[in-house]
Design a protein around this motif. Structure first.
Motif, PDB file in Angstrom:
ATOM      1  N   ARG A   1       0.822  -1.221   0.000  1.00 25.04           N
ATOM      2  CA  ARG A   1       0.000   0.000   0.000  1.00 25.04           C
ATOM      3  C   ARG A   1       0.855   1.269   0.000  1.00 25.04           C
ATOM      4  N   LEU A   2       2.154   1.099   0.154  1.00 24.34           N
ATOM      5  CA  LEU A   2       3.052   2.251   0.162  1.00 24.34           C
ATOM      6  C   LEU A   2       3.386   2.710  -1.255  1.00 24.34           C
ATOM      7  N   GLU A   3       3.533   3.999  -1.441  1.00 25.37           N
ATOM      8  CA  GLU A   3       3.873   4.532  -2.765  1.00 25.37           C
ATOM      9  C   GLU A   3       4.867   5.689  -2.601  1.00 25.37           C
TER      10      GLU A   3
ATOM     11  N   THR B   1      13.858  29.219  -9.612  1.00 20.79           N
ATOM     12  CA  THR B   1      13.557  28.377  -8.446  1.00 20.79           C
ATOM     13  C   THR B   1      13.789  26.908  -8.787  1.00 20.79           C
ATOM     14  N   GLN B   2      14.399  26.209  -7.853  1.00 21.14           N
ATOM     15  CA  GLN B   2      14.521  24.747  -7.972  1.00 21.14           C
ATOM     16  C   GLN B   2      13.837  24.136  -6.758  1.00 21.14           C
ATOM     17  N   ARG B   3      13.173  23.039  -6.991  1.00 18.92           N
ATOM     18  CA  ARG B   3      12.471  22.412  -5.867  1.00 18.92           C
ATOM     19  C   ARG B   3      12.446  20.892  -6.061  1.00 18.92           C
ATOM     20  N   ALA B   4      12.747  20.198  -5.005  1.00 16.18           N
ATOM     21  CA  ALA B   4      12.683  18.726  -5.020  1.00 16.18           C
ATOM     22  C   ALA B   4      11.691  18.273  -3.953  1.00 16.18           C
ATOM     23  N   ASP B   5      10.702  17.489  -4.348  1.00 17.49           N
ATOM     24  CA  ASP B   5       9.675  16.974  -3.434  1.00 17.49           C
ATOM     25  C   ASP B   5       9.883  15.475  -3.237  1.00 17.49           C
ATOM     26  N   PHE B   6       9.940  15.068  -1.992  1.00 15.73           N
ATOM     27  CA  PHE B   6      10.032  13.645  -1.663  1.00 15.73           C
ATOM     28  C   PHE B   6       8.750  13.267  -0.927  1.00 15.73           C
ATOM     29  N   GLY B   7       8.005  12.351  -1.477  1.00 20.58           N
ATOM     30  CA  GLY B   7       6.707  12.033  -0.882  1.00 20.58           C
ATOM     31  C   GLY B   7       6.546  10.561  -0.596  1.00 20.58           C
ATOM     32  N   LEU B   8       5.621  10.266   0.288  1.00 21.77           N
ATOM     33  CA  LEU B   8       5.262   8.880   0.588  1.00 21.77           C
ATOM     34  C   LEU B   8       3.758   8.837   0.811  1.00 21.77           C
ATOM     35  N   ASP B   9       3.061   8.144  -0.059  1.00 26.16           N
ATOM     36  CA  ASP B   9       1.607   7.997   0.079  1.00 26.16           C
ATOM     37  C   ASP B   9       1.301   6.600   0.608  1.00 26.16           C
ATOM     38  N   TYR B  10       0.212   6.511   1.339  1.00 26.42           N
ATOM     39  CA  TYR B  10      -0.204   5.196   1.839  1.00 26.42           C
ATOM     40  C   TYR B  10      -1.679   5.009   1.520  1.00 26.42           C
TER      41      TYR B  10
ATOM     42  N   VAL C   1      -9.327   5.433   1.116  1.00 26.66           N
ATOM     43  CA  VAL C   1      -8.689   6.477   1.926  1.00 26.66           C
ATOM     44  C   VAL C   1      -7.191   6.464   1.624  1.00 26.66           C
ATOM     45  N   ARG C   2      -6.629   7.636   1.495  1.00 25.24           N
ATOM     46  CA  ARG C   2      -5.193   7.734   1.180  1.00 25.24           C
ATOM     47  C   ARG C   2      -4.552   8.782   2.071  1.00 25.24           C
ATOM     48  N   ILE C   3      -3.369   8.470   2.546  1.00 27.44           N
ATOM     49  CA  ILE C   3      -2.593   9.440   3.338  1.00 27.44           C
ATOM     50  C   ILE C   3      -1.448   9.937   2.468  1.00 27.44           C
ATOM     51  N   ASN C   4      -1.318  11.241   2.362  1.00 23.57           N
ATOM     52  CA  ASN C   4      -0.232  11.838   1.577  1.00 23.57           C
ATOM     53  C   ASN C   4       0.741  12.539   2.523  1.00 23.57           C
ATOM     54  N   THR C   5       2.002  12.297   2.327  1.00 19.98           N
ATOM     55  CA  THR C   5       3.004  13.058   3.071  1.00 19.98           C
ATOM     56  C   THR C   5       4.118  13.442   2.109  1.00 19.98           C
TER      57      THR C   5
ATOM     58  N   THR D   1       1.139  17.266   4.615  1.00 18.23           N
ATOM     59  CA  THR D   1       0.501  16.005   5.015  1.00 18.23           C
ATOM     60  C   THR D   1      -0.988  16.118   4.701  1.00 18.23           C
ATOM     61  N   GLY D   2      -1.601  15.012   4.458  1.00 15.68           N
ATOM     62  CA  GLY D   2      -3.033  15.065   4.152  1.00 15.68           C
ATOM     63  C   GLY D   2      -3.654  13.693   4.200  1.00 15.68           C
ATOM     64  N   ILE D   3      -4.935  13.697   4.419  1.00 11.75           N
ATOM     65  CA  ILE D   3      -5.701  12.450   4.338  1.00 11.75           C
ATOM     66  C   ILE D   3      -6.914  12.742   3.455  1.00 11.75           C
ATOM     67  N   VAL D   4      -7.138  11.879   2.488  1.00 10.14           N
ATOM     68  CA  VAL D   4      -8.195  12.114   1.493  1.00 10.14           C
ATOM     69  C   VAL D   4      -9.059  10.864   1.377  1.00 10.14           C
ATOM     70  N   TYR D   5     -10.353  11.077   1.407  1.00 13.15           N
ATOM     71  CA  TYR D   5     -11.297   9.977   1.183  1.00 13.15           C
ATOM     72  C   TYR D   5     -12.016  10.231  -0.139  1.00 13.15           C
ATOM     73  N   ARG D   6     -11.998   9.239  -0.977  1.00 12.20           N
ATOM     74  CA  ARG D   6     -12.680   9.355  -2.262  1.00 12.20           C
ATOM     75  C   ARG D   6     -14.038   8.674  -2.190  1.00 12.20           C
ATOM     76  N   PHE D   7     -15.078   9.385  -2.601  1.00  6.70           N
ATOM     77  CA  PHE D   7     -16.413   8.772  -2.575  1.00  6.70           C
ATOM     78  C   PHE D   7     -16.977   8.682  -3.992  1.00  6.70           C
ATOM     79  N   LEU D   8     -17.866   7.742  -4.173  1.00  3.71           N
ATOM     80  CA  LEU D   8     -18.473   7.505  -5.480  1.00  3.71           C
ATOM     81  C   LEU D   8     -19.771   6.749  -5.268  1.00  3.71           C
ATOM     82  N   PHE D   9     -20.896   7.399  -5.588  1.00  4.65           N
ATOM     83  CA  PHE D   9     -22.174   6.707  -5.408  1.00  4.65           C
ATOM     84  C   PHE D   9     -23.227   7.285  -6.360  1.00  4.65           C
TER      85      PHE D   9
END
Lengths: 352, 100
Positions: free
Chosen positions: A276-278, A302-311, A317-321, A338-346
């Motif tokens: 489940r890790l990404e 500007t230079q920017r490097a993003d290091f992320g880990l999603d679960y 439900v997904r946790i983004n960091t 950081t974030g937590i996202v719930y996707r709904f579909l109905f």
């Protein structure tokens, strides 16, 4: 059997056949309608962004409605509701908040034929890939968009007018799709758009998982300006590895982003604790060619490097960091998200 | 100097990810074949047109939803036809895949 009785028998048979055909047709129509119940989808989440030491809290709700009408029409809309909680600033202690409500798009789609869809209303500007494909909070890997997003999307992300789009060619070896639009000026807060035109074309090679595309946009109000860009996506077949990249060029600035992610689904399957890790990585650079405070890009290179880990938790439900280090002559800074996202579909109603 | 280090680290990480992906991809086939011998029932079927079309068009941007009621499958596919510029064939294949 006499001639008259034969004709009567034939008529009855014909009417029975007609009735049977109508019955089958009505069942087919019902079956088709049964799959076309309007739906509500979207995401709800809570995001925190600490940029240069200042933390902002963002509860977000982004619902999407899609409602088919008949066999050729689709009405769809997406909105974004955010309540931002951010430091008061100016030496004051505590937080203040500001609401934000935006109708991201509200469009009618007419499926004219196999190659053409006619879109009218407010729609996401088809420049590059991020705006149309990755901007929903339940899709994007990072809590924020790339630095070059305002280039080509005219700073508003949405256009108000008409668009032609579709699949020009689709074979087993490659497919080509296109989008071309014209937008009028709109100063309505919910339908904010610039007078502009442009489009995007891309070719996709399914066997290689490779997509290459180019975009063009022209601002048609005030000082007329041209924007161009290209994108490359490489997603090898049967591999969870993804590489997405975009470059955009405007009259006063240019930049690119490259994003890679690799879901560890090979390690015990996508439902395993490790699978489940990404891990995600994004590299961005922007270059300021001449001063312009209106194009939305940083005022200095500007230079920017993003290091992320999603679960990916169960039940959508997904946790983004993520952590980013941004380098610029105006000051280096750390960005934590950081974030937590719930996707709904109905469906909108139970249906048949 | 600091920027160079970060950039070098980024490229190194990207290269490792790409190599890992390729290695895992190559290693996947024999593992599948091995499991085939053990369990015929678990033998993976050839990817259907719908499965292929779904992976090529939908999964490129987002994860597939875990589940959804069948009465909205047509609406989902119509939305995807516009969003992903699906061909008519892919649209039909995905609809059949989602709602067999």
């Amino acid at each position: 059997m006499s001639h008259d009785s034969y004709r009567l028998h034939f008529r009855i048979q014909r009417r029975l056949c007609t009735f049977a055909l109508l019955l089958i047709a009505s069942f087919v129509a019902r079956a088709a309608e049964a799959q076309d119940t309007p739906l509500i989808s979207g995401g709800v989440g809570f995001i925190t962004i600490t940029n240069g030491g200042n933390t902002t809290y963002l509860p977000v709700l982004s619902p999407l409605l899609a409602a088919p009408i008949g066999s050729h029409l689709l009405v769809e809309s997406r909105a974004t509701l955010i309540e931002s909680f951010f430091p008061k600033g100016g030496g004051q202690i505590g937080y203040t908040s500001a609401p934000f409500l935006d109708l991201t798009f509200l469009q009618g789609d007419y499926l004219a034929n196999r190659h053409l869809t006619i879109v009218g209303g407010e729609f996401l500007t088809p420049f590059g890939t991020y705006n149309e494909r990755l901007s929903p909070i339940w899709i994007g890997n990072f809590a924020d968009g790339p630095l070059i997003l305002p280039l080509g999307t005219m700073g508003t992300d949405s256009s108000v007018g008409g668009m032609l789009r579709g699949s020009a060619i689709s074979t087993a070896k490659f497919s080509i799709d296109y989008a071309a639009y014209f937008s009028a000026t709109s100063t309505n807060p919910q339908f904010n758009a610039e007078r502009s035109s442009g489009g995007r074309g891309s070719i996709f090679f399914p066997n290689a998982g490779l997509e290459i595309g180019t975009s063009y946009g022209r601002l048609l109000q005030g000082t007329h300006e041209n924007f161009s860009g290209f994108h490359v996506w490489w997603e090898p077949v049967d591999s969870p590895f993804k590489l997405r990249s975009e470059y955009a060029h405007g009259p006063h600035s240019q930049g690119y982003w490259v994003e890679t992610d690799y879901r560890l689904s090979r390690f015990g399957g996508p439902e395993s604790a490790l699978g489940r890790l990404e891990p995600i990585f994004r590299m961005q650079q922007t270059f300021r060619n001449s001063p312009d405070s209106s194009d939305g890009l940083p005022s200095a290179d500007t230079q920017r490097a993003d290091f992320g880990l999603d679960y990916h938790l169960p039940h959508e439900v997904r946790i983004n960091t993520s952590y980013a280090r941004q380098f610029s002559s105006t000051g280096n800074r750390n960005v934590w998200e950081t974030g937590i996202v719930y996707r709904f579909l109905f469906p909108t109603w139970k249906g048949k | 100097m600091q920027i160079r280090r970060v950039l070098a680290s980024c490229f190194l990480l990207g290269a490792i990810l790409a190599l890992t992906a390729q290695t895992q991809s190559l290693a996947a086939s024999p593992a599948t074949a091995s499991s085939d011998k053990k369990d015929k029932a678990a033998r993976p079927q050839p990817a259907s047109d719908g499965d292929r079309a779904f992976r090529q068009n939908c999964s490129r941007c987002h994860q597939a939803p875990e589940s959804f009621p069948p009465q909205i499958s047509g609406t989902i596919v119509r939305h995807m036809r516009v969003r992903a510029s699906l061909s008519r064939e892919d649209e039909r294949a995905i609809l059949k895949f989602l709602n067999p």
